[in-house]
Design a protein around this motif. Sequence first.
Motif, PDB file in Angstrom:
ATOM      1  N   PHE A   1       0.831  -1.206   0.000  1.00 50.57           N
ATOM      2  CA  PHE A   1       0.000   0.000   0.000  1.00 50.57           C
ATOM      3  C   PHE A   1       0.868   1.260   0.000  1.00 50.57           C
ATOM      4  CE2 PHE A   1      -2.792   3.210   2.039  1.00 50.57           C
ATOM      5  CZ  PHE A   1      -3.790   3.226   1.066  1.00 50.57           C
ATOM      6  N   LEU A   2       1.879   1.285   0.847  1.00 54.29           N
ATOM      7  CA  LEU A   2       2.756   2.466   0.903  1.00 54.29           C
ATOM      8  C   LEU A   2       3.413   2.714  -0.450  1.00 54.29           C
ATOM      9  CD1 LEU A   2       4.474   2.278   4.416  1.00 54.29           C
ATOM     10  CD2 LEU A   2       2.518   3.663   3.700  1.00 54.29           C
ATOM     11  N   ASP A   3       3.721   1.630  -1.147  1.00 50.79           N
ATOM     12  CA  ASP A   3       4.321   1.747  -2.475  1.00 50.79           C
ATOM     13  C   ASP A   3       3.351   2.433  -3.438  1.00 50.79           C
ATOM     14  OD1 ASP A   3       6.954   0.547  -3.237  1.00 50.79           O
ATOM     15  OD2 ASP A   3       5.791  -0.015  -5.017  1.00 50.79           O
ATOM     16  N   GLU A   4       2.105   2.032  -3.325  1.00 49.04           N
ATOM     17  CA  GLU A   4       1.087   2.597  -4.210  1.00 49.04           C
ATOM     18  C   GLU A   4       0.836   4.076  -3.873  1.00 49.04           C
ATOM     19  OE1 GLU A   4      -3.120   1.058  -6.119  1.00 49.04           O
ATOM     20  OE2 GLU A   4      -2.047  -0.226  -4.733  1.00 49.04           O
ATOM     21  N   VAL A   5       0.834   4.370  -2.574  1.00 51.10           N
ATOM     22  CA  VAL A   5       0.624   5.768  -2.158  1.00 51.10           C
ATOM     23  C   VAL A   5       1.822   6.619  -2.578  1.00 51.10           C
ATOM     24  CG1 VAL A   5       0.299   7.312  -0.174  1.00 51.10           C
ATOM     25  CG2 VAL A   5      -0.876   5.108  -0.230  1.00 51.10           C
ATOM     26  N   ALA A   6       3.018   6.063  -2.423  1.00 49.79           N
ATOM     27  CA  ALA A   6       4.219   6.797  -2.834  1.00 49.79           C
ATOM     28  C   ALA A   6       4.106   7.189  -4.302  1.00 49.79           C
ATOM     29  CB  ALA A   6       5.465   5.949  -2.595  1.00 49.79           C
ATOM     30  N   GLU A   7       3.681   6.236  -5.099  1.00 48.43           N
ATOM     31  CA  GLU A   7       3.547   6.497  -6.528  1.00 48.43           C
ATOM     32  C   GLU A   7       2.518   7.609  -6.785  1.00 48.43           C
ATOM     33  OE1 GLU A   7       1.975   3.308  -8.964  1.00 48.43           O
ATOM     34  OE2 GLU A   7       3.369   3.809 -10.562  1.00 48.43           O
ATOM     35  N   ALA A   8       1.407   7.555  -6.045  1.00 51.11           N
ATOM     36  CA  ALA A   8       0.357   8.569  -6.210  1.00 51.11           C
ATOM     37  C   ALA A   8       0.860   9.960  -5.818  1.00 51.11           C
ATOM     38  CB  ALA A   8      -0.869   8.186  -5.389  1.00 51.11           C
ATOM     39  N   THR A   9       1.785   9.981  -4.831  1.00 50.77           N
ATOM     40  CA  THR A   9       2.305  11.283  -4.402  1.00 50.77           C
ATOM     41  C   THR A   9       3.461  11.741  -5.302  1.00 50.77           C
ATOM     42  OG1 THR A   9       3.930  10.346  -2.886  1.00 50.77           O
ATOM     43  CG2 THR A   9       1.748  10.821  -1.972  1.00 50.77           C
ATOM     44  N   GLY A  10       3.857  10.888  -6.207  1.00 52.52           N
ATOM     45  CA  GLY A  10       4.940  11.224  -7.128  1.00 52.52           C
ATOM     46  C   GLY A  10       6.315  11.116  -6.511  1.00 52.52           C
ATOM     47  N   LYS A  11       6.403  10.414  -5.383  1.00 53.53           N
ATOM     48  CA  LYS A  11       7.715  10.308  -4.725  1.00 53.53           C
ATOM     49  C   LYS A  11       8.359   8.950  -4.984  1.00 53.53           C
ATOM     50  CE  LYS A  11       7.033  13.375  -0.775  1.00 53.53           C
ATOM     51  NZ  LYS A  11       6.794  13.403   0.676  1.00 53.53           N
ATOM     52  N   ASP A  12       9.658   8.928  -4.866  1.00 51.15           N
ATOM     53  CA  ASP A  12      10.400   7.671  -4.884  1.00 51.15           C
ATOM     54  C   ASP A  12       9.951   6.852  -3.662  1.00 51.15           C
ATOM     55  OD1 ASP A  12      12.988   6.024  -5.513  1.00 51.15           O
ATOM     56  OD2 ASP A  12      13.059   6.461  -3.360  1.00 51.15           O
ATOM     57  N   PRO A  13       9.704   5.539  -3.829  1.00 52.52           N
ATOM     58  CA  PRO A  13       9.170   4.759  -2.701  1.00 52.52           C
ATOM     59  C   PRO A  13      10.067   4.742  -1.465  1.00 52.52           C
ATOM     60  CG  PRO A  13       9.641   3.336  -4.604  1.00 52.52           C
ATOM     61  CD  PRO A  13       9.783   4.745  -5.058  1.00 52.52           C
ATOM     62  N   ILE A  14      11.381   4.785  -1.653  1.00 51.35           N
ATOM     63  CA  ILE A  14      12.255   4.810  -0.462  1.00 51.35           C
ATOM     64  C   ILE A  14      12.224   6.198   0.172  1.00 51.35           C
ATOM     65  CG2 ILE A  14      14.639   4.580   0.387  1.00 51.35           C
ATOM     66  CD1 ILE A  14      15.060   2.306  -1.551  1.00 51.35           C
ATOM     67  N   ASP A  15      12.307   7.247  -0.645  1.00 46.92           N
ATOM     68  CA  ASP A  15      12.220   8.610  -0.104  1.00 46.92           C
ATOM     69  C   ASP A  15      10.912   8.809   0.651  1.00 46.92           C
ATOM     70  OD1 ASP A  15      14.635   9.221  -1.194  1.00 46.92           O
ATOM     71  OD2 ASP A  15      13.809  10.221  -2.978  1.00 46.92           O
ATOM     72  N   PHE A  16       9.840   8.280   0.084  1.00 43.96           N
ATOM     73  CA  PHE A  16       8.522   8.423   0.712  1.00 43.96           C
ATOM     74  C   PHE A  16       8.516   7.818   2.117  1.00 43.96           C
ATOM     75  CE2 PHE A  16       4.244   6.575   1.454  1.00 43.96           C
ATOM     76  CZ  PHE A  16       3.497   7.743   1.465  1.00 43.96           C
ATOM     77  N   ARG A  17       9.056   6.613   2.224  1.00 42.87           N
ATOM     78  CA  ARG A  17       9.122   5.948   3.539  1.00 42.87           C
ATOM     79  C   ARG A  17      10.061   6.720   4.482  1.00 42.87           C
ATOM     80  NH1 ARG A  17       8.205   1.987  -0.249  1.00 42.87           N
ATOM     81  NH2 ARG A  17       7.158   0.047   0.357  1.00 42.87           N
ATOM     82  N   LEU A  18      11.197   7.161   3.934  1.00 42.19           N
ATOM     83  CA  LEU A  18      12.159   7.871   4.790  1.00 42.19           C
ATOM     84  C   LEU A  18      11.580   9.190   5.307  1.00 42.19           C
ATOM     85  CD1 LEU A  18      15.543   7.188   2.920  1.00 42.19           C
ATOM     86  CD2 LEU A  18      14.774   6.207   5.102  1.00 42.19           C
ATOM     87  N   ASP A  19      10.767   9.859   4.476  1.00 39.06           N
ATOM     88  CA  ASP A  19      10.116  11.095   4.939  1.00 39.06           C
ATOM     89  C   ASP A  19       9.188  10.808   6.117  1.00 39.06           C
ATOM     90  OD1 ASP A  19      11.447  12.522   3.054  1.00 39.06           O
ATOM     91  OD2 ASP A  19       9.755  12.735   1.659  1.00 39.06           O
ATOM     92  N   LEU A  20       8.441   9.720   5.993  1.00 44.97           N
ATOM     93  CA  LEU A  20       7.534   9.347   7.091  1.00 44.97           C
ATOM     94  C   LEU A  20       8.344   9.009   8.350  1.00 44.97           C
ATOM     95  CD1 LEU A  20       4.950   7.051   5.236  1.00 44.97           C
ATOM     96  CD2 LEU A  20       4.461   9.281   6.264  1.00 44.97           C
ATOM     97  N   LEU A  21       9.434   8.283   8.165  1.00 44.89           N
ATOM     98  CA  LEU A  21      10.261   7.892   9.318  1.00 44.89           C
ATOM     99  C   LEU A  21      10.942   9.104   9.957  1.00 44.89           C
ATOM    100  CD1 LEU A  21      11.633   4.592   7.780  1.00 44.89           C
ATOM    101  CD2 LEU A  21      10.359   4.750   9.939  1.00 44.89           C
ATOM    102  N   LYS A  22      11.276  10.095   9.114  1.00 47.53           N
ATOM    103  CA  LYS A  22      11.882  11.320   9.627  1.00 47.53           C
ATOM    104  C   LYS A  22      10.893  12.027  10.557  1.00 47.53           C
ATOM    105  CE  LYS A  22      14.499  15.261   7.834  1.00 47.53           C
ATOM    106  NZ  LYS A  22      13.754  16.528   7.701  1.00 47.53           N
ATOM    107  N   ARG A  23       9.658  12.068  10.089  1.00 47.28           N
ATOM    108  CA  ARG A  23       8.611  12.672  10.914  1.00 47.28           C
ATOM    109  C   ARG A  23       8.456  11.889  12.231  1.00 47.28           C
ATOM    110  NH1 ARG A  23       3.229  14.843  11.563  1.00 47.28           N
ATOM    111  NH2 ARG A  23       3.325  15.085  13.819  1.00 47.28           N
ATOM    112  N   ALA A  24       8.437  10.573  12.117  1.00 41.44           N
ATOM    113  CA  ALA A  24       8.255   9.732  13.307  1.00 41.44           C
ATOM    114  C   ALA A  24       9.420   9.885  14.281  1.00 41.44           C
ATOM    115  CB  ALA A  24       8.112   8.268  12.901  1.00 41.44           C
TER     116      ALA A  24
END
Lengths: 152, 751
Positions: free
Chosen positions: B547-570
Motif C-alpha cells: 500500500f505504501l508503495d502505491e501511495v508513494a507512486e500517487a504522491t509522485g515520490k520515490d518509494p524509499i524517499d517516501f518511507r524515509l520522509d515518514l520515518l523522519k517525521r516519526a
Amino acid sequence: MAIFNLSINGKKQQIDTDPDTPLLWVLRDHFNLKGTKYGCGIAQCGACTVHVDGVAMRSCSLPISAISEQKIKTIEGLSETGDHPVQKAWLSHDVPQCGYCQAGQIMSAAALLENNPNPNDGEIDAAMNGNICRCGTYLRIKAAIKTAAKMG
Amino acid sequence: MSIIKTSIARRSFLKSSALTGGGLMLGFSWLASCQTKTEAEILAMPKEWFEINSYLKIGDNGVVTIYTPNPEFGQNVRTSMPMLVAEELDIDWKKVVVEQAPYHPKNFGFQFTGGSRGIMSRWEPLRMAGASARQMLCTAAAETWKVPLEEITTEAGTLFHKPTNQSAGYGEMASAAVGVPVPTEVKLKDIKDFKIIGTSKKNVDAQDIVTGKSMFGMDYQKEGMLIAMIVHPPAFGMTLKSVDDTEVKTMSGIKDIITIKSYPKDYQKGSFDANAFPEILAIVGNSTWQVMKAKKQLKVEWKPITASTETILGFRGDKQTKHIPAGLESTDKHRSQMEILAAKPGKVVRKDGDPTSAFKNAAKIIERTYEAPFLAHNCMEPLNAFADVRGDRAQIAAPIQIPGFVMPTLAASLGIPVENIEMELTRMGGGFGRKAYGHYVIEAALISQKINAPVKLIYTREDDMTNGIYRPTYQATYRAALDSDNNLTALHVKAGGIPESPLFANRFPAGALDNYLAEEWSADSNITIGAFRAPRSNFMAGAEQSFLDEVAEATGKDPIDFRLDLLKRAKENPVGEKNDYDAARYAGVLELVREKADWGKSQSGVHRGVSAYFCHNTYAAHILDMTMEEGKPIVQKVCCAIDCGVVVNPDAAINMAEGAITDGVGNAFFGEMTFKEGVPEKNNFHQYRMIRMGEAPKAIEVHFVENKINPTGMGEPPFPPIFGAVANALYKATGERRYRQPFLGEENVLG
C-alpha cells in the motif's frame, strides 16, 4: 511375507518382509539406516532419495519387490568417512539449516554429478527439482554443487 | 565492561564431587558422532570431566563440553549459543564440544525456540555462565599459585600469571575450580574485545547432517519400540463417532487400536494446547509400513461437533474465552464472511488526530484491500514423538519448540507428576511455529501408557498437513487521504481475519501521521491456528508495504524517499506515545539497502520492488529484482539489510536471512491452504505448492547494520517484508497490482 536379498552400501543383506514394503521403510525400520528420510511418501519431496544402481530414486515409492540385483546406496554409504566431494562442498558452504532434507539433496546432487560432472544452472535446477528444502537453502545447495563439480 | 549478578544453577552433586577432591566421570555419546572426522579433527577425550556449572564441563585435557539449552530447529543455536559461553570462558573454539541439554528448567532456564527470542534471551545468561566458569578457574589458579587473583589472565583456554611466569591449561585447573564457590558477580567482556562472537563459525552439526546420522525425533530408536500412527477426523468440525477395528486387528504386525482423549475433563488448557482433534484413534504395530497399511483400512465413523466455549490460559497469565463454532467451513464462505465483516465498523484500536475530517477534506482517497489464505507449516519432518511411559514415570524424546508448555499438560493427561517426566529435546526437522503445539507429544505418551510399551508416534505427511494449527486467513483494507498537493494527510487501516486479527496498531506508519485510525475484527472458526514464522507480521508487512508503495507512486515520490520522509517525521516529532519501533534504526536499514543495491540505477528488463518492516525487535529491508521470462516472474536477486544488533555468527545469520527470503518468495507466490466442507483441500506436496530450487531467488545479498546493540531476533524478521518486495516488483514487472496471495495462484503463470 517373502525373503529378499539386497545389496545395501556394498553389503549383502537379507530381509523377510511384505513385498509391497517401500525401500524407505526397509532401510529405516529393518536396517536402522536413518539417514534416508520420510517426507511425503509419494515421491514429491525427495527427502528419501537413494541411489539404485547409481540412479537417484525416491525410496518411499519403491516397493522392495521391485528390487533384486540392483545396488542400493544410501547417504550412509556415499563415502566411508563423509568425504565425498558433495559432502565436502556441503560443509564448505555450511549448507544445512534444519538438515532434514539434506541427505536427499546430497544423494540427488551426487547422482547428478556422476552423470554430468559439470552441470550448468538449468541442469542443476532440473536435477534438483524433486527435492524440497522448507528452510530455503537452495542457493547454498546450488553453490555447493558447483564447488563439488570443481573438486571432481 | 559490565558487571552482572550471576544466577547459575549448580547441580547439587557438584558439591559432593568437590568434597571428594575429584570431578565426575560422566558418560558421553560424542565419540560415536565423530567417526567420520579425520584423525586430526577428532578431539582426544579427557579421562575425567569436571562440571563447573550446569552449562559446561571441562575435561582434564582442556576439552570443554558446552550444553546448549534451547531446542534446535535449524536456526543454528546449537552453534551460536555455545559461542556465547565460549567467548566469556575464553576458550579456543576448536576445543569445544556441544551437547544438547535435556529439558531441565532448573538448570537451563526457559528452554524454547520461538519468537526470534533465543539469542536475545540468552545473551547475558550464557555469557555469564562462561564468565563465571572463567572466574572460578582464575580463582583456582590464584589459590594454587598463591598470587593475587587480579594478576591472573587468560587466553584461549590457558591461565597465566605473567609476573611469576606461570601458566596452566584450563584442564589442569578444572579439578581445583570445581571447589571454588560460584562468584556472586562477574565481569563480562566489552563488545570490542570479542574474539568468537562476530566471527563465522561452522554449524557444529553439519558433519552429522551430511553423513545421515540419527539426530531427529523421527530417527529415535529404542529396544522394543513399537510404531504408532493416528487417524484424525477428515474435516474440521467433525469428531469421532465409532470405529470398527475387527479387520485391522488381524492384520500382520498390528498390536492394537486405541482411542485417545488428549486432555482430562475440564483441564485448563493453555494457548499452546490448541488441538482441533482431541479425540482420535491410534494404531500400534511392529513396523511403520504395517501400521501405515492398517491405517488405510480402518473403518471409522465421524460425527459433527457441537459448538463449545473454552477458557484458554495465555502464556502471560491472561485468560481468553474462545468460541468454537459447529459446522463445516469452506474457503468460499470464509471469503464472503470476511467481506461482510470488513464492511462493518471494526473495534478501534488506535486513533490519532482527526482521521474522519482528514478523509472528508481529502482531494484524493486511495483504498485497497489485501487478502491472504491459510498456510500450512509443512516442516520437512512430519510431527512425531517418542514416549516410554511405565507406571508413574515417563521418558519422552520429541522435536518440540517449547517443552515447558507441553509439560504441565503431559503430566495432567498422564496423571503423573512433572518431575517424573524426562524429556530429551531432539533436533527438529523444521518448526516454523508448528512444533510449539505439542499435542503429538501428549498423544505419543498416552499411547505408550495404554499399551505399556515404548512407542514412536509418526504422523504421515497427510496427517501433518490436515491437522490444523495453520497460519490464519487475513484481510486488510488500507485507505490513504491525500490533499491537493498530493501530501499524505491521513491513513486508515482496518484489518481482520479468521479466527484472529493480524493488526499491530502501534507499528509504523503509526506515529508518522497526524491523522491515523486502526480498527480490527475477527470471526470464530473451528479450524485451529498457530504461530507461523512471524505471526500476523507475515501478512501485515506485505499489505502495508504494498500500500505504501502505491501511495508513494500517487504522491509522485520515490518509494524509499517516501518511507524515509515518514520515518523522519516519526523520529523528529512522533505522533502518539505508544509507537513500538525506533524510527532511526528503521530508516537505517532502508538507507543501507538503498546504497548496497544501487537503488535508482536502472537495468533493462529488471523490475525492482522495495519493502521494509520491523518485527521481533529487528529491522529488515529488501530490494527485490525481478525479470519476466515467458510470462513467468523470475527473482534475480534480493538485496537485504538487517539491523539485529550484534550478529553472533554472521554466516549462519546470512543463511537464516537467505532461507527467510526464499521461504517468503515461495509463500508469496504459491502458499495456500483451502477448505471445502471442513476438509483441507491439500494433503501432500502434489497439491500444496512449495518453492523449489528453480524458483528460488538466483542471488541473495545480506548486509548487517554494524552497531553495538544487544542482539535481537533473526529467524523471523527477514520473512515478512519479502511479501511486499515481491508484490511491488510484480507490479513493476506486469503493470498490475496484486492484492490477493498467493500471487501466482493455481495457474502459476501471469496473464
